[in-house]
Design a protein around this motif. Sequence first.
Motif, PDB file in Angstrom:
ATOM      1  N   THR A  25       0.838  -1.197   0.000  1.00 32.30           N
ATOM      2  CA  THR A  25       0.000   0.000   0.000  1.00 32.30           C
ATOM      3  C   THR A  25       0.877   1.253   0.000  1.00 32.30           C
ATOM      4  O   THR A  25       2.087   1.199   0.271  1.00 32.30           O
ATOM      5  CB  THR A  25      -0.902   0.043   1.236  1.00 32.30           C
ATOM      6  N   ARG A  26       0.239   2.392  -0.251  1.00 33.57           N
ATOM      7  CA  ARG A  26       0.974   3.657  -0.201  1.00 33.57           C
ATOM      8  C   ARG A  26       1.576   3.870   1.187  1.00 33.57           C
ATOM      9  O   ARG A  26       2.736   4.274   1.319  1.00 33.57           O
ATOM     10  CB  ARG A  26       0.052   4.820  -0.571  1.00 33.57           C
ATOM     11  N   ALA A  27       0.793   3.598   2.223  1.00 33.91           N
ATOM     12  CA  ALA A  27       1.303   3.789   3.588  1.00 33.91           C
ATOM     13  C   ALA A  27       2.511   2.897   3.861  1.00 33.91           C
ATOM     14  O   ALA A  27       3.486   3.330   4.494  1.00 33.91           O
ATOM     15  CB  ALA A  27       0.190   3.508   4.597  1.00 33.91           C
ATOM     16  N   GLU A  28       2.455   1.664   3.378  1.00 35.53           N
ATOM     17  CA  GLU A  28       3.580   0.744   3.589  1.00 35.53           C
ATOM     18  C   GLU A  28       4.820   1.212   2.838  1.00 35.53           C
ATOM     19  O   GLU A  28       5.938   1.162   3.368  1.00 35.53           O
ATOM     20  CB  GLU A  28       3.175  -0.663   3.168  1.00 35.53           C
ATOM     21  N   LEU A  29       4.637   1.679   1.620  1.00 34.06           N
ATOM     22  CA  LEU A  29       5.767   2.167   0.840  1.00 34.06           C
ATOM     23  C   LEU A  29       6.353   3.444   1.451  1.00 34.06           C
ATOM     24  O   LEU A  29       7.571   3.623   1.482  1.00 34.06           O
ATOM     25  CB  LEU A  29       5.345   2.413  -0.608  1.00 34.06           C
ATOM     26  N   LEU A  30       5.500   4.326   1.939  1.00 35.00           N
ATOM     27  CA  LEU A  30       5.989   5.555   2.572  1.00 35.00           C
ATOM     28  C   LEU A  30       6.781   5.241   3.836  1.00 35.00           C
ATOM     29  O   LEU A  30       7.772   5.923   4.141  1.00 35.00           O
ATOM     30  CB  LEU A  30       4.825   6.493   2.887  1.00 35.00           C
ATOM     31  N   ALA A  31       6.361   4.220   4.574  1.00 32.60           N
ATOM     32  CA  ALA A  31       7.108   3.819   5.769  1.00 32.60           C
ATOM     33  C   ALA A  31       8.491   3.286   5.393  1.00 32.60           C
ATOM     34  O   ALA A  31       9.494   3.578   6.076  1.00 32.60           O
ATOM     35  CB  ALA A  31       6.315   2.768   6.543  1.00 32.60           C
ATOM     36  N   ILE A  32       8.557   2.513   4.324  1.00 27.20           N
ATOM     37  CA  ILE A  32       9.851   2.034   3.821  1.00 27.20           C
ATOM     38  C   ILE A  32      10.707   3.213   3.381  1.00 27.20           C
ATOM     39  O   ILE A  32      11.906   3.298   3.680  1.00 27.20           O
ATOM     40  CB  ILE A  32       9.641   1.046   2.662  1.00 27.20           C
ATOM     41  N   ASP A  33      10.074   4.162   2.689  1.00 25.03           N
ATOM     42  CA  ASP A  33      10.820   5.295   2.155  1.00 25.03           C
ATOM     43  C   ASP A  33      11.345   6.199   3.261  1.00 25.03           C
ATOM     44  O   ASP A  33      12.423   6.798   3.118  1.00 25.03           O
ATOM     45  CB  ASP A  33       9.945   6.094   1.187  1.00 25.03           C
ATOM     46  N   ALA A  34      10.612   6.297   4.349  1.00 20.22           N
ATOM     47  CA  ALA A  34      11.098   7.106   5.467  1.00 20.22           C
ATOM     48  C   ALA A  34      12.400   6.535   6.017  1.00 20.22           C
ATOM     49  O   ALA A  34      13.332   7.285   6.365  1.00 20.22           O
ATOM     50  CB  ALA A  34      10.039   7.174   6.559  1.00 20.22           C
ATOM     51  N   ILE A  35      12.485   5.213   6.080  1.00 20.16           N
ATOM     52  CA  ILE A  35      13.722   4.565   6.531  1.00 20.16           C
ATOM     53  C   ILE A  35      14.833   4.786   5.506  1.00 20.16           C
ATOM     54  O   ILE A  35      15.984   5.081   5.862  1.00 20.16           O
ATOM     55  CB  ILE A  35      13.470   3.069   6.769  1.00 20.16           C
ATOM     56  N   ALA A  36      14.484   4.670   4.234  1.00 21.27           N
ATOM     57  CA  ALA A  36      15.474   4.892   3.179  1.00 21.27           C
ATOM     58  C   ALA A  36      16.025   6.312   3.239  1.00 21.27           C
ATOM     59  O   ALA A  36      17.236   6.534   3.072  1.00 21.27           O
ATOM     60  CB  ALA A  36      14.840   4.631   1.809  1.00 21.27           C
ATOM     61  N   GLU A  37      15.161   7.266   3.501  1.00 19.27           N
ATOM     62  CA  GLU A  37      15.603   8.657   3.596  1.00 19.27           C
ATOM     63  C   GLU A  37      16.532   8.855   4.789  1.00 19.27           C
ATOM     64  O   GLU A  37      17.580   9.516   4.681  1.00 19.27           O
ATOM     65  CB  GLU A  37      14.396   9.582   3.710  1.00 19.27           C
ATOM     66  N   ARG A  38      16.177   8.290   5.931  1.00 18.56           N
ATOM     67  CA  ARG A  38      17.004   8.459   7.133  1.00 18.56           C
ATOM     68  C   ARG A  38      18.405   7.883   6.953  1.00 18.56           C
ATOM     69  O   ARG A  38      19.379   8.408   7.509  1.00 18.56           O
ATOM     70  CB  ARG A  38      16.339   7.783   8.337  1.00 18.56           C
ATOM     71  N   HIS A  39      18.502   6.805   6.169  1.00 18.34           N
ATOM     72  CA  HIS A  39      19.776   6.094   6.080  1.00 18.34           C
ATOM     73  C   HIS A  39      20.410   6.182   4.685  1.00 18.34           C
ATOM     74  O   HIS A  39      21.342   5.438   4.386  1.00 18.34           O
ATOM     75  CB  HIS A  39      19.572   4.640   6.492  1.00 18.34           C
ATOM     76  N   ASN A  40      19.877   7.062   3.849  1.00 17.24           N
ATOM     77  CA  ASN A  40      20.463   7.315   2.533  1.00 17.24           C
ATOM     78  C   ASN A  40      20.552   6.055   1.673  1.00 17.24           C
ATOM     79  O   ASN A  40      21.577   5.782   1.036  1.00 17.24           O
ATOM     80  CB  ASN A  40      21.846   7.954   2.677  1.00 17.24           C
ATOM     81  N   LEU A  41      19.474   5.271   1.674  1.00 19.22           N
ATOM     82  CA  LEU A  41      19.421   4.063   0.857  1.00 19.22           C
ATOM     83  C   LEU A  41      18.914   4.377  -0.544  1.00 19.22           C
ATOM     84  O   LEU A  41      17.978   5.167  -0.719  1.00 19.22           O
ATOM     85  CB  LEU A  41      18.462   3.037   1.470  1.00 19.22           C
ATOM     86  N   VAL A  42      19.508   3.727  -1.522  1.00 19.22           N
ATOM     87  CA  VAL A  42      18.925   3.678  -2.861  1.00 19.22           C
ATOM     88  C   VAL A  42      17.951   2.504  -2.882  1.00 19.22           C
ATOM     89  O   VAL A  42      18.234   1.446  -2.306  1.00 19.22           O
ATOM     90  CB  VAL A  42      20.009   3.498  -3.940  1.00 19.22           C
ATOM     91  N   ILE A  43      16.818   2.692  -3.544  1.00 20.06           N
ATOM     92  CA  ILE A  43      15.815   1.630  -3.660  1.00 20.06           C
ATOM     93  C   ILE A  43      15.767   1.148  -5.099  1.00 20.06           C
ATOM     94  O   ILE A  43      15.526   1.931  -6.020  1.00 20.06           O
ATOM     95  CB  ILE A  43      14.404   2.130  -3.266  1.00 20.06           C
ATOM     96  N   CYS A  44      15.996  -0.142  -5.289  1.00 16.73           N
ATOM     97  CA  CYS A  44      15.780  -0.773  -6.597  1.00 16.73           C
ATOM     98  C   CYS A  44      14.541  -1.644  -6.466  1.00 16.73           C
ATOM     99  O   CYS A  44      14.563  -2.659  -5.760  1.00 16.73           O
ATOM    100  CB  CYS A  44      16.996  -1.603  -6.994  1.00 16.73           C
ATOM    101  N   SER A  45      13.469  -1.243  -7.118  1.00 11.67           N
ATOM    102  CA  SER A  45      12.180  -1.903  -6.946  1.00 11.67           C
ATOM    103  C   SER A  45      11.830  -2.732  -8.180  1.00 11.67           C
ATOM    104  O   SER A  45      11.580  -2.186  -9.264  1.00 11.67           O
ATOM    105  CB  SER A  45      11.090  -0.850  -6.699  1.00 11.67           C
ATOM    106  N   ASP A  46      11.834  -4.047  -7.998  1.00 11.89           N
ATOM    107  CA  ASP A  46      11.433  -4.980  -9.059  1.00 11.89           C
ATOM    108  C   ASP A  46       9.912  -5.019  -9.087  1.00 11.89           C
ATOM    109  O   ASP A  46       9.273  -5.536  -8.169  1.00 11.89           O
ATOM    110  CB  ASP A  46      12.017  -6.356  -8.763  1.00 11.89           C
ATOM    111  N   GLU A  47       9.321  -4.488 -10.152  1.00  8.96           N
ATOM    112  CA  GLU A  47       7.864  -4.408 -10.260  1.00  8.96           C
ATOM    113  C   GLU A  47       7.362  -5.153 -11.494  1.00  8.96           C
ATOM    114  O   GLU A  47       6.367  -4.793 -12.113  1.00  8.96           O
ATOM    115  CB  GLU A  47       7.443  -2.940 -10.242  1.00  8.96           C
TER     116      GLU A  47
END
Length: 379
Positions: free
Chosen positions: A173-195
């Motif tokens: 869901t959008r909420a789940e993805l935003l929660a993941i993204d908040a962690i990515a932002e805090r820790h400077n992660l790049v996200i590679c999303s296989d869709e």
Amino acid sequence: MFDFDQEIDRSGTMSLKWDKYKGQDVLPMWVADTDFAAPPAVVAALTERVAHGIFGYSRPSPRLIELIMQRMASRYHWDIQPEWLVFLPGVVPGLNLACKAWSQPGRGIVTPKPVYYPFLQAPGFNDRPLLTVPMVLEAERWVLDLAELERQAPSADLLLLCNPHNPGGTVFTRAELLAIDAIAERHNLVICSDEIHCDLLLDKQARHIPYGALTPAAAERSAVMMAPSKTFNIAGLCCSFAIVPNARLRLKLQQAMRGISADVNLLGFVAAQAAYQEGEPWLSEQLDYLAGNLALIEQAVSRWPGVTLAKHQATYLAWIDVSALDLADPIAFFEHVGVGLSPGAQFGDGQFVRLNFGCTRATLTQALQRMEQAILNRP
């Protein structure tokens, strides 16, 4: 209009799926391609192109690029630019290139577990530490353990995400993805999303959201990998693409590709264009057919003591928990009664099996009957 009940003999066609059990009475329900003929428009386009007779080096047509852009806009309200597209011979090469491009030696790469097995292999292939985050069952859906992701993220440069999730079938869901993204932002992660399974939504209430469409900031730290291959059963033609809005990340990916990544197959471009231009009616009917197959599986599993299947939202790959059967080797157990499944151990949990239901209703019914007989009659 389209006949998904048509039985097509795939023997003698160099089929990885069917050749595995050649000469045996075992129904192959494992590797993720379907037994459906590709859309007629795709077959017609390929036939016309083959008749031309010249198969030189190729490039994507302006029309294919336009179709991808239109698809992102119409399905997801995501306006992408043509320069964001990087064409690849497959999502699996893309995962490995992502590891090379967007992580430093000694820094970890985070992936869910269980997950499609190339996620678990790619970090090691590229001399990077593998860090795993468990998928946990919440409200009958498999989701990421966010606390564990938060714990692992400081040691990593890259998160490999799978959405819709293979093998769990979750559409985040959008909420789940935003929660993941908040962690990515805090820790400077790049996200590679296989869709790659994004077109194969079977839950009418689910909505796929490309990671790059979440927010402008999410787009800048991510790459979305998609393909028509699973959707239209053209995986053997090897045409995929990454959508990488950030110019710096895109350049690093292109540099990692140099001298390693093959160009996309000419016929892959042709098939992709035809699929995206004319394949929607076929896709709509395929989704209805797959939903019917899923209903059969859910009914069967409900009769099998202790066997469970979480809420399945997308893909034609059912992730079935057989731990209550206490089988020493689940794959051998079901192969013995003539059903060839993918081993859960390959994805990270040996007490599950993955069943490919991208097949005719008759084949699925026979496979489920064999499985049921084995389960109900075991000592």
